[in-house]
Design an enzyme around this catalytic site. Structure first.
Site, PDB file in Angstrom:
ATOM      1  N   GLY A   1       1.078  -1.078  -0.521  1.00 41.64           N
ATOM      2  CA  GLY A   1      -0.075  -0.370  -0.131  1.00 41.64           C
ATOM      3  C   GLY A   1       1.107   1.607   0.058  1.00 41.64           C
ATOM      4  O   GLY A   1       1.951   0.879  -0.402  1.00 41.64           O
ATOM      5  N   CYS A   2       0.466   1.929   0.290  1.00 41.84           N
ATOM      6  CA  CYS A   2       0.824   3.880   1.038  1.00 41.84           C
ATOM      7  C   CYS A   2       2.215   3.184   1.604  1.00 41.84           C
ATOM      8  O   CYS A   2       2.873   2.947   2.304  1.00 41.84           O
ATOM      9  CB  CYS A   2       0.117   4.114   1.604  1.00 41.84           C
ATOM     10  SG  CYS A   2       1.052   6.143   2.001  1.00 41.84           S
ATOM     11  N   PHE A   3       3.897   3.482   0.435  1.00 42.95           N
ATOM     12  CA  PHE A   3       4.463   3.667   1.259  1.00 42.95           C
ATOM     13  C   PHE A   3       4.860   5.112   1.946  1.00 42.95           C
ATOM     14  O   PHE A   3       6.036   4.364   3.524  1.00 42.95           O
ATOM     15  CB  PHE A   3       5.958   3.666   0.688  1.00 42.95           C
ATOM     16  CG  PHE A   3       6.202   4.928  -0.290  1.00 42.95           C
ATOM     17  CD1 PHE A   3       5.670   5.906  -0.231  1.00 42.95           C
ATOM     18  CD2 PHE A   3       6.335   4.618  -2.073  1.00 42.95           C
ATOM     19  CE1 PHE A   3       5.706   7.441  -1.049  1.00 42.95           C
ATOM     20  CE2 PHE A   3       6.695   6.075  -2.899  1.00 42.95           C
ATOM     21  CZ  PHE A   3       5.625   7.306  -3.008  1.00 42.95           C
TER      22      PHE A   3
END
Length: 186
Positions: free
Chosen positions: A16-18
């Site tokens: 997902g979002c880093f």
């Protein structure tokens, strides 16, 4: 503190979002460095804007430099699977697209075997209550660090609404459930 002769290894995870995944690994014992970036696509030196379009094939990912004498790869896998939903294809929460996929990019044959065995163990133990784990296990290609403003995002922008709503609750859970694996608070 890094010992002069300490051997480090690299782990690369997309979950997902880093901004989220980076925050989870930064405070683990044995982790020396976490870099947000892009991997798995076809465009050289991609930008955030390009990756966000979903057209590059890259995933938002993190590259972890760690000392295997202080933290096992399996411990990193445990944190990875505990901090995102590996049963949703190309999606984590409201973030949707192939750039938010769940994927492990192995850097050694041992990492590949460990990742595959870990997924099998989670499946056999029905950890996700019948939901199929969709996390891919792929050979690591070129990792491209993201722009500077993405690095250490949660540490530098913890008051931002996204950080407060999405990352902070997960960090609280991580601190509660994995306290023994975290570095001492400075």
């Amino acid at each position: 503190m890094k010992k002069d002769n300490a051997k480090t290894e690299t782990a690369i995870f997309a979950g997902g979002c880093f901004w989220c995944t980076e925050a989870f690994f930064t405070d683990l014992k044995g982790v020396e460095k976490v870099v947000s970036g892009y991997i798995g696509g076809t465009v050289a030196n991609p930008t955030y804007r390009q990756v966000s379009s979903g057209a590059t094939g890259h995933a938002e990912a993190i590259e972890i430099t760690y000392n295997p004498n202080e933290v096992a790869y399996e411990d990193l896998l445990e944190i990875f699977f505990a901090t995102h939903d590996p049963t949703t294809l190309n999606r984590q929460g409201n973030d949707e697209g192939t750039q938010y996929r769940s994927e492990i990019f192995y850097t050694t044959p041992a990492q590949k075997a460990s990742a595959e065995n870990f997924i099998k163990l989670l499946t056999d133990q029905n950890i996700f209550e019948g939901k199929k784990i969709v996390t891919k296990v792929s050979s690591a290609g070129k990792f491209y660090p993201a722009e500077d403003y993405h690095q250490d995002y949660f540490a530098l922008n913890g008051d931002q609404p996204y950080c407060q709503m999405v990352i902070a609750p997960k960090m609280d859970k991580l601190k509660k459930n994995y306290k023994s694996k975290l570095k001492a608070v400075k």
